[in-house]
Design an enzyme around this catalytic site. Structure first.
Site, PDB file in Angstrom:
ATOM      1  N   THR A  22      34.156  71.218  33.765  1.00  0.00           N
ATOM      2  CA  THR A  22      33.022  72.088  34.133  1.00  0.00           C
ATOM      3  C   THR A  22      33.447  73.481  34.618  1.00  0.00           C
ATOM      4  O   THR A  22      32.607  74.240  35.096  1.00  0.00           O
ATOM      5  CB  THR A  22      32.174  71.415  35.243  1.00  0.00           C
ATOM      6  OG1 THR A  22      33.032  71.098  36.340  1.00  0.00           O
ATOM      7  CG2 THR A  22      31.492  70.157  34.753  1.00  0.00           C
ATOM      8  N   ASP A  48      22.451  73.665  29.328  1.00  0.00           N
ATOM      9  CA  ASP A  48      21.687  74.795  28.774  1.00  0.00           C
ATOM     10  C   ASP A  48      22.602  75.777  28.044  1.00  0.00           C
ATOM     11  O   ASP A  48      22.144  76.574  27.234  1.00  0.00           O
ATOM     12  CB  ASP A  48      20.955  75.532  29.911  1.00  0.00           C
ATOM     13  CG  ASP A  48      21.895  75.949  31.036  1.00  0.00           C
ATOM     14  OD1 ASP A  48      22.726  75.111  31.456  1.00  0.00           O
ATOM     15  OD2 ASP A  48      21.828  77.105  31.490  1.00  0.00           O
ATOM     16  N   LYS A  61      30.742  71.528  24.956  1.00  0.00           N
ATOM     17  CA  LYS A  61      29.683  70.571  25.286  1.00  0.00           C
ATOM     18  C   LYS A  61      28.824  70.280  24.051  1.00  0.00           C
ATOM     19  O   LYS A  61      28.408  69.149  23.835  1.00  0.00           O
ATOM     20  CB  LYS A  61      28.820  71.100  26.430  1.00  0.00           C
ATOM     21  CG  LYS A  61      29.526  71.214  27.776  1.00  0.00           C
ATOM     22  CD  LYS A  61      29.916  69.879  28.397  1.00  0.00           C
ATOM     23  CE  LYS A  61      28.731  69.056  28.856  1.00  0.00           C
ATOM     24  NZ  LYS A  61      29.166  67.805  29.529  1.00  0.00           N
ATOM     25  N   GLN A 114      29.418  66.178  41.430  1.00  0.00           N
ATOM     26  CA  GLN A 114      28.105  66.444  42.046  1.00  0.00           C
ATOM     27  C   GLN A 114      27.072  65.417  41.613  1.00  0.00           C
ATOM     28  O   GLN A 114      26.392  64.802  42.430  1.00  0.00           O
ATOM     29  CB  GLN A 114      27.558  67.788  41.548  1.00  0.00           C
ATOM     30  CG  GLN A 114      28.100  69.015  42.146  1.00  0.00           C
ATOM     31  CD  GLN A 114      27.175  70.186  41.790  1.00  0.00           C
ATOM     32  OE1 GLN A 114      26.255  70.485  42.522  1.00  0.00           O
ATOM     33  NE2 GLN A 114      27.440  70.839  40.675  1.00  0.00           N
ATOM     34  N   TYR A 165      33.039  76.746  27.085  1.00  0.00           N
ATOM     35  CA  TYR A 165      32.443  75.580  27.752  1.00  0.00           C
ATOM     36  C   TYR A 165      31.210  75.089  26.973  1.00  0.00           C
ATOM     37  O   TYR A 165      31.097  73.899  26.651  1.00  0.00           O
ATOM     38  CB  TYR A 165      32.064  75.950  29.191  1.00  0.00           C
ATOM     39  CG  TYR A 165      31.175  74.933  29.880  1.00  0.00           C
ATOM     40  CD1 TYR A 165      31.688  73.709  30.322  1.00  0.00           C
ATOM     41  CD2 TYR A 165      29.815  75.187  30.072  1.00  0.00           C
ATOM     42  CE1 TYR A 165      30.866  72.771  30.945  1.00  0.00           C
ATOM     43  CE2 TYR A 165      28.985  74.257  30.691  1.00  0.00           C
ATOM     44  CZ  TYR A 165      29.520  73.061  31.128  1.00  0.00           C
ATOM     45  OH  TYR A 165      28.695  72.138  31.737  1.00  0.00           O
TER      46      TYR A 165
END
Ligand SMILES: NC(=O)c1ccc[n+]([C@@H]2O[C@H](COP(=O)([O-])OP(=O)(O)OC[C@H]3O[C@@H](n4cnc5c(N)ncnc54)[C@H](OP(=O)(O)O)[C@@H]3O)[C@@H](O)[C@H]2O)c1
Length: 311
Positions: free
Chosen positions: A71, A111, A138, A11, A134
């Site tokens: 992701t 976030d 990250k 994306q 996840y």
């Protein structure tokens, strides 16, 4: 400036292919070595850790922009090793190789490094406490890059959407065309952020040549719930002729859709650092959505705060 763009078919990567040529020669790379239209490009698989330093040595960029990541938030719970390899080990290795070669690294984070119990927008130096694999992978990637000693910029973003790829906007448009009523979660709050905004802000930062190191939050301003976001999507979808009429939207709690993974209830990020220190202006999420859905499409420049010139 030679910019190696990893994850060029994601994306954000798709929008970076549009925005980054303004700052230099872009060398796109995907896992398969092909762009979505079949054009050959560099092949870089982040899971093949041993190949990463060699790829940098061969391509010799001045900057690496890493838009590639694992992701799949739900699947990460059962594929933790793979999520960590791609989101933590690979960025750490890349950063180490960047330091050796004097290459700067731009990387994206999330976030989801926060616990979601905040009562005000999260600042860059607020305590992290990821609630799922996840988010933890990250965060480990952020820490590995920070420890590497490479010149780096980690852009934390959230609630990414766009007219390409898998995202909430596209899911709503599809479901809205199929159903008369939809139940949408209204107890999670965040900042819907279009992929074009992330790409434009990244190009602004690289173009401005600001000596950068550290973590910066990059999201549209304001906040809403998924239900509020869905309402706005359907308003604009009807106004721009994408849908004939909006479905009935019913607000529901997250417990309505049980998932294997805990998602933060409050994901709003404070963007004072990006807007103040780096001078990048950010639109309100509602305006950003209207630009994304507008008849003239999403390609609009990011304006610097307090400056009328287009950057
Ligand atoms: N989406 C969000 O809501 C969100 C929120 C916060 C932060 N972020 C962060 O923003 C960044 C960009 O996300 P996005 O939304 O653009 O994600 P995306 O659309 O899922 O794209 C991820 C990209 O990573 C590539 N990739 C996955 N595994 C790879 C591997 N082993 N080697 C090379 N490439 C690999 C994918 O390529 P394939 O097509 O070949 O799989 C794809 O191009 C990521 O760092 C993400 O963590 C996203």
């Amino acid at each position: 400036m030679r910019v190696l763009l990893l994850g060029a078919n994601g994306q954000v990567g798709t929008e970076l292919r549009r925005s980054l040529p303004a700052v230099g020669e872009v060398i796109p790379a995907t896992r398969s070595g092909q762009l979505p239209d079949g054009t050959p490009c560099e092949a870089v698989d982040l899971a093949a850790l041993a190949t990463l330093p060699g790829a940098l040595g061969r391509i010799r960029p001045d900057v690496v922009v890493n838009a590639a990541a694992y992701t799949a938030v739900d699947r990460a719970e059962s594929e933790a090793e793979r999520a960590y390899r791609i989101n933590a080990e690979a960025p750490g290795l890349l950063a180490g190789a960047c330091r050796e070669e004097g290459i700067a690294l731009v990387h994206y984070s999330t976030d989801y490094v926060f616990d979601g119990r905040g009562l005000r927008p999260y600042r860059e130096d607020d305590r992290t406490d990821p609630q799922n694999v996840y988010g933890a992978s990250k965060l480990a990637g952020e820490q590995a890059i920070t420890a590497s000693g490479a010149e780096h910029l980690i852009l934390r973003t959230a609630w990414v959407y766009g007219l390409h790829g898998h995202n909430f906007l596209r899911t709503m448009l599809r479901l809205g065309a199929e159903r008369d009523a939809l139940d949408v979660v209204d107890d999670q709050r965040g900042c819907p952020t279009p992929s074009w905004l992330i790409a434009d802000a990244t190009a602004s930062l690289l173009g401005a040549d600001v000596p950068a190191n550290g973590i910066v939050h990059l999201v549209a301003t304001g906040e809403t719930s998924w239900h509020g976001f869905a309402q706005a999507i359907f308003e604009d979808a009807v106004a721009t002729g994408r849908l004939e009429h909006a479905p009935d939207l019913r607000p529901v709690p997250s417990s309505h859709y049980p998932t294997p993974v805990r998602r933060p209830a409050y994901s709003v990020l404070d963007t004072l650092r990006l807007q103040g220190t780096f001078g990048v202006g950010l639109p309100h999420w509602r305006e950003a959505l209207a630009r994304t859905m507008g008849p003239r499409g999403p390609q609009r420049p990011v304006r610097r705060a307090g400056d009328d010139s287009v950057s």
